[in-house]
Design an enzyme around this catalytic site. Structure first.
Site, PDB file in Angstrom:
ATOM      1  N   VAL A 162      48.253  32.938 -14.858  1.00 54.47           N
ATOM      2  CA  VAL A 162      47.542  32.052 -13.976  1.00 54.47           C
ATOM      3  C   VAL A 162      48.214  30.791 -13.809  1.00 54.47           C
ATOM      4  O   VAL A 162      47.897  30.062 -12.745  1.00 54.47           O
ATOM      5  CB  VAL A 162      46.009  31.780 -14.534  1.00 54.47           C
ATOM      6  N   GLU A 163      49.045  30.465 -14.756  1.00 49.86           N
ATOM      7  CA  GLU A 163      49.557  29.111 -14.984  1.00 49.86           C
ATOM      8  C   GLU A 163      50.879  29.221 -14.025  1.00 49.86           C
ATOM      9  O   GLU A 163      51.090  29.022 -13.010  1.00 49.86           O
ATOM     10  CB  GLU A 163      49.502  28.317 -16.239  1.00 49.86           C
TER      11      GLU A 163
END
Length: 371
Positions: A162-163
């Site tokens: 997600v990052e």
């Protein structure tokens, strides 16, 4: 360390040892929650107990060091130089568009002022991004404490889908090795290593840089004996901060960051969906526990809490007093505490955090992957 005369006077009054009359500001105080005991509950809505002052709460505040040393990762100029470059390096992300600084903007007190930061392809993280400043003092990293050190923490976001979304450590190492300048910088930073470019060494370099992210404020000057460093209003706020019981959790060098605490300790925090530290430990006793945030620079690091749900300090102080201490803080008490909290805003190390010129990619550098 010499305590300022004005603070000593306030403490004497608080302990009933002073000769001067109390103003209405000090006539009644909320129940104390000492660092050595449990938070006191309110006697009822709007009822406040007389002040009981514990001087240990004052002694626990410390002046910030120049940097946060760590014997397992000695800080060297070469590591810091490399770590600074890696901090700003977008090529550590899958799509070459996100760096550590994207979510922890060092020119903005280490935050992006968003409830949840944007990651790979615009995905939002599940928790608010805390400030990187003064994090070297924290008992652990991340809201749930799943990383023990800054070096451990530096490894996480790069591989988080997600990052920064890099597929694996191998891809990170391949990217770094493809850039000649990084090959030289890693050799200089880790001269005794047969293979200098490793994922662990990358994290050590970033960690060494982060350990110098320190923001001394006027509060440090005050603690060190400068009686004029704080205004009269801020001194009243400091006293109120102590007497309300805030040092139960927010104490020490970073004015927090050194313990885990349950959100809704005294009064239930309704609607809480995040299990906090439980997600890491799977221990029921850790449910709804979070690492207590540092209050250094708190004026600048909004929005607040793990979910970025509150935008203002006034509302945050009010809710904290009620849910953590069982105290219904009066508006004038909140105002005083907020005045003190603003005195914790420190000076940014502008030269230390200046973005360096990053080396260009070579034909061998893995290209961005938009997927």
């Amino acid at each position: 360390m010499r305590w300022p005369s004005s603070l000593i006077s306030v403490l004497l009054v608080a302990a009933g040892l002073g000769a001067c009359d109390r103003s209405p500001e000090y006539e009644y105080q909320a129940p104390t929650a000492s660092t050595t005991g449990k938070p006191a509950s309110s006697t009822g809505a709007g009822e406040l107990k007389p002040l009981v002052f514990d001087q240990n709460d004052v002694k626990s505040f410390k002046v910030l060091p120049a940097k946060f040393e760590y014997d397992k990762n000695p800080i060297t100029d070469e590591k810091v130089t490399l770590g600074r470059m890696l901090w700003y390096e977008n090529r550590l992300s899958k799509n070459h568009d996100i760096s550590c600084n994207s979510c922890h903007d060092l020119s903005n007190y280490g935050v992006d002022n968003k409830s949840f930061s944007s990651g790979h392809k615009g995905q939002l993280g599940g928790r608010n991004s805390p400030s990187a400043y003064n994090a070297g003092h924290h008992i652990a990293q991340f809201w749930d404490g799943r990383a023990a050190t800054l070096e451990d923490q530096a490894k996480g976001p790069i591989l988080n889908p997600v990052e920064m979304a890099m597929p694996d450590e191998k891809r990170v190492i391949t990217t770094l090795k493809s850039i000649p300048e990084y090959v030289s910088l890693f050799k200089a930073a880790f001269p005794d290593d047969k293979e200098p470019i490793t994922y662990d060494n990358m994290a050590k370099a970033i960690g060494a840089f982060e350990r110098g992210l320190v923001t001394p404020s006027r509060f440090d000057k005050y603690l060190d004996g400068d009686d004029k460093a704080l205004t009269a209003e801020e001194k009243v706020g400091f006293h109120k901060f102590i007497s309300l019981g805030c040092p139960t959790c927010h104490t020490g060098v970073a004015v927090g960051g050194s313990t885990f605490q349950k959100l809704g300790l005294v009064k239930e925090w309704t609607g809480l969906k995040d299990n906090g530290r439980f997600d890491h430990t799977k221990d029921e006793k850790d449910k709804f526990f979070f690492r207590v945030p540092s209050l250094r620079n708190v004026e600048k690091t909004f929005p607040y809490f793990h979910d970025g749900s509150l935008a203002t300090l006034d509302e945050t102080v009010t809710k904290m007093a009620w849910h953590q201490l069982g105290v219904e803080a009066k508006p004038e008490e909140v105002k005083a505490v907020v005045a003190f909290l603003k005195a914790l805003t420190g000076d940014l190390p502008t030269e230390y955090i200046k973005k360096p010129e990053l080396p260009p990619s070579t034909p061998a550098t893995p290209k961005a992957d938009p997927t």
